[in-house]
Design an enzyme around this catalytic site. Structure first.
Site, PDB file in Angstrom:
ATOM      1  N   GLU A 459      23.350  11.333  -0.858  1.00 15.53           N
ATOM      2  CA  GLU A 459      22.764  11.180   0.466  1.00 15.53           C
ATOM      3  C   GLU A 459      21.244  11.217   0.380  1.00 15.53           C
ATOM      4  O   GLU A 459      20.663  12.179  -0.120  1.00 15.53           O
ATOM      5  CB  GLU A 459      23.266  12.330   1.351  1.00 15.53           C
ATOM      6  CG  GLU A 459      22.628  12.379   2.723  1.00 15.53           C
ATOM      7  CD  GLU A 459      23.032  13.644   3.484  1.00 15.53           C
ATOM      8  OE1 GLU A 459      23.885  14.411   2.980  1.00 15.53           O
ATOM      9  OE2 GLU A 459      22.493  13.851   4.580  1.00 15.53           O
ATOM     10  N   ASP A 532      24.658  16.606   1.546  1.00 17.81           N
ATOM     11  CA  ASP A 532      24.124  17.931   1.857  1.00 17.81           C
ATOM     12  C   ASP A 532      25.150  18.738   2.648  1.00 17.81           C
ATOM     13  O   ASP A 532      25.996  18.193   3.332  1.00 17.81           O
ATOM     14  CB  ASP A 532      22.838  17.812   2.701  1.00 17.81           C
ATOM     15  CG  ASP A 532      21.731  17.122   1.912  1.00 17.81           C
ATOM     16  OD1 ASP A 532      21.833  17.089   0.664  1.00 17.81           O
ATOM     17  OD2 ASP A 532      20.796  16.608   2.548  1.00 17.81           O
ATOM     18  N   ASP A 534      25.248  20.103   5.424  1.00 13.92           N
ATOM     19  CA  ASP A 534      24.880  20.256   6.836  1.00 13.92           C
ATOM     20  C   ASP A 534      25.671  19.247   7.667  1.00 13.92           C
ATOM     21  O   ASP A 534      26.541  18.557   7.145  1.00 13.92           O
ATOM     22  CB  ASP A 534      23.367  20.091   7.029  1.00 13.92           C
ATOM     23  CG  ASP A 534      22.876  18.739   6.534  1.00 13.92           C
ATOM     24  OD1 ASP A 534      23.730  17.849   6.281  1.00 13.92           O
ATOM     25  OD2 ASP A 534      21.657  18.564   6.395  1.00 13.92           O
ATOM     26  N   ASP A 536      24.855  16.373   9.108  1.00 16.46           N
ATOM     27  CA  ASP A 536      24.722  14.979   8.688  1.00 16.46           C
ATOM     28  C   ASP A 536      25.542  14.705   7.442  1.00 16.46           C
ATOM     29  O   ASP A 536      26.217  13.684   7.332  1.00 16.46           O
ATOM     30  CB  ASP A 536      23.245  14.651   8.403  1.00 16.46           C
ATOM     31  CG  ASP A 536      22.485  14.371   9.691  1.00 16.46           C
ATOM     32  OD1 ASP A 536      23.149  14.267  10.749  1.00 16.46           O
ATOM     33  OD2 ASP A 536      21.240  14.271   9.638  1.00 16.46           O
TER      34      ASP A 536
END
Ligand code: 1YM
Length: 666
Positions: A459, A532, A534, A536
């Site tokens: 990403e 990641d 998180d 997103d």
């Protein structure tokens, strides 16, 4: 068990004994008109222009029901100067005799009370429109002035009202050779935001209604600009005053069959005979269908339930569609118009170019949807399915020329559908397979052996940069994906591929897609998603899992898809480094808890190439999660929540998901 004592009567039965003529059938609740003026919208939908016209439809409906019962065949609707409306029919006339329960005329009763909970008026209206005459009192309540005239063939009786209140008892005003009812009313300007009638709206509605009652004559006139005297005291219809003004008359001998002709104006019919059937059911309901195919691809479907248009269709239309598909397939096979091995026509195939009208009458119609534009009653489906199915099957048998030409039209539709699909697929193949050059963003590996090759989907560009430097370039390839790639529509493969990032991935995999997919051409046997920890990152993982689940299922089934598990913390004391993948691991690493440096990784981009190699990429040390089909299925469901039209569900998901991520971090 105790025997029931016949000699003792319940309270109700005793009361009944005192009123021997009172049966359950007569129970109804009569209520004054106050509620109507308090909440007009409840009764007529709105107090805007639509509500204003609704008043006309209510009075007209009573005349129309009289015509449907076979007692009237002509209705005249006139807009008078001052935006007053006059509706007249040649039916039996609203009864003017004294009503037993209310002790006033039946006319006054229906004009001044809201009735509910039982029959009022005649049996013949059970289906036609629920409770007959209910609408008249609503119109009366919302009019400053209303006059009802009843012609019995002998006498003329009248009664006038102001804001729903009778100005005198129903009275005989003289002889009359006419039979029928005339209602003239002035909508109350203090209720309606708009009091100017739209002639076109009235013409359209009444034309439509005329189609629904075979043989009914509906005349419409606009006298708003007429300057002379209008004295209607000796006529039923204003037409007979010979005012020499234009009028419209709608009269359709064929009913909805005529509507099919009207809808097909300007089109070229593919067959001569218009199909038409009508069946009255035992319970008083009915089914009426008409159809004809034209040389066009569009579908023109109009449906009604109890003379109310159902623009969103519903159960009656579903029954029609099911029967149409079945009958056409059966006929084509039975008559060897298609080969035994040929596939069935779909619902779309058999409806291409059709013009159809369905009109159904049933007890207690249930209108559903936001605009009440869809019929809900499940029994309507089987009613239409069997009545239409049987009649249409007979039609095809009896009209072989029409049948043949209809089938060939349907075959054409099927061929066109398949050709369009093939064309789409070929475009897909061209785009994906031909002129295949590996995407510029891909940092490929040197090895050409899929077994030892790995593709890291990472990403963001910064993580892409570190991983390119940290990797083993002999066996590890890197494809960075830009974040925020979530606006991919769920349905179309072509739409997914129109998206640059996804197309790059498909090309990098080398195994094509959809029907063309070839696992043996897959360029990597480990495909590793590294995002990641998180929201997103979770979104991107979800999207990728969905993509693989829907379009590269064998990749998952063969165990080629993985999710990287980068550490959440780096725990360091001097040269001693421990990576922790959870809070528990971190706490374990903190022996003594002094002199330690704890770094939390928010994303892969925060790691330097060396760290990335040590923790996430080095086959000897990394942790990978192999994706199985049930993980992907789960992701697919989540994806639907994220991509679907349900905004509320999506918000909820993102909120709860964000919390989950927070919890992991905390
Ligand atoms: C311009 C409006 O209302 N016509 C009309 C209404 C009725 C009848 C005939 C009628 C119905 C019945 C028997 C019955 C109504 N009657 C009643 C009720 N035109 C217009 N034409 N006789 C006449 O339903 O059996 C309500 S509407 F309830 F009083 F019978």
């Amino acid at each position: 068990m105790a025997q029931k004592d016949d000699t003792k009567k319940t309270e109700k039965e005793v009361k009944k004994d005192k009123k021997p003529n009172y049966t359950a059938d007569d129970i109804y609740i009569l209520e004054g008109l106050d509620p109507v003026r308090k909440r007009p919208g409840m009764y007529i939908g709105s107090t805007g222009i639509d509500g204003l016209h609704h008043l006309v439809w209510e009075i007209f409906d009573n005349s129309r029901d009289e015509a449907m019962g076979g007692f009237a065949n002509e209705i005249e609707v006139v807009i008078l100067p001052g935006e007053r409306i006059r509706v007249a029919d040649n039916g039996r006339g609203i009864p003017v005799d004294i009503h037993k329960q209310t002790k006033v005329s039946a006319l006054e009763t229906i004009m001044t009370t809201l009735h509910a909970g039982g029959k009022f008026g005649g049996e013949s209206y059970k289906i036609a429109g629920g409770l007959h005459g209910v609408g008249a009192s609503v119109v009366n309540a919302l009019s400053t002035d209303l006059k009802a005239e009843v012609h019995t063939g002998k006498d003329k009786h009248i009664q006038e009202y102001k804001i729903g209140k009778p100005q005198y008892k129903t009275k005989r005003v003289g002889p009359s050779k006419f039979k029928g009812t005339v209602v003239t009313f002035q909508p109350d300007g203090s209720i309606f935001s708009e009091t100017k009638f739209n002639y076109q709206t009235i013409l359209n509605h009444l034309r439509q209604q005329a189609y629904l009652v075979k043989g009914l004559r509906v005349r419409v006139m606009d006298l708003r600009d007429y300057e002379g005297e209008i004295d209607d005291s000796n006529v039923l219809y204003l037409k007979d005053l010979n005012l020499n003004v234009p009028s419209y008359t709608f009269y359709f001998e064929g009913g909805i069959k005529s509507l099919v002709v009207y809808l097909n104006e300007g089109e070229t019919p593919v067959h001569k005979n218009i199909f038409y059937t009508e069946k009255l059911m035992e319970d008083g309901g009915s089914v009426e269908c008409a159809l004809q195919y034209v040389e066009d691809v569009d579908i023109r479907e109009v449906s009604f339930a109890n003379n109310i248009k159902t623009p969103e269709g519903g159960s009656h239309l579903t029954g029609f569609k099911t029967a149409l598909t079945r009958i056409i397939n059966d006929y084509a096979r039975k008559n060897n118009l298609i080969k035994e091995s040929d596939e069935n026509f779909t619902g779309e195939d058999v409806r291409e170019g059709i013009t159809s009208v369905i009109s159904i009458k049933l007890r207690e119609p249930q209108f559903e949807g936001q605009t009440k534009a869809k019929l809900g009653n499940p029994e309507a489906r089987s009613m239409v399915e069997s009545v239409f199915g049987e009649a249409f099957s007979t039609f095809l048998e009896e009209n072989p020329d029409d049948a043949k030409i209809i089938i060939s039209k349907v075959v054409l539709a099927l061929k066109a559908r398949k050709a369009a699909k093939a064309a789409k697929e070929s475009i897909l193949r061209k785009g994906v397979l031909e002129g295949l050059t590996l995407p510029g963003k891909l940092a490929d590996c040197q090895s050409k052996s899929a077994e030892e090759s790995e593709l890291f989907i990472v990403e963001g560009d910064s993580a892409g940069g570190s991983s390119k430097q940290g990797r083993d370039r002999r066996t590890q390839a890197i494809l960075p994906l830009k974040g925020k790639i979530l606006n991919v529509e769920r349905a179309g493969l072509d739409k997914m591929l129109a998206f640059k990032e996804i197309k790059a991935l498909v090309i990098a995999l080398g195994a094509a897609i959809a029907d063309e997919f070839d696992l043996s051409k897959l360029r990597y046997h480990k495909i590793i998603i590294a995002t990641d920890a998180d929201v997103d990152g979770a979104h991107i993982t979800t999207l990728l899992l969905t993509l693989f689940f829907r379009h590269f299922a064998p990749v998952i089934e063969n165990g080629y898809l993985y999710i990287a598990q980068p550490p959440l913390y780096k725990v360091q004391k001097g040269k001693d480094i421990t990576y922790a993948y959870s809070d528990t691991e971190r706490d374990k690493a903190l022996k003594g808890k002094e002199g330690y440096n704890v770094q939390r990784y928010k994303g892969l981009g925060e790691m330097n190439p060396e760290e990335l190699w040590e923790t996430t990429m080095d086959p000897a040390r990394r942790v990978l999660k192999q994706v199985n089909v049930s993980d992907a299925e789960e992701a697919d469901k989540v994806f639907e929540t994220l991509m679907g039209s349900n905004v509320e569900a999506r918000k909820l998901f993102i909120q709860s998901h964000a919390k989950e991520v927070e919890n992991i971090d905390a």
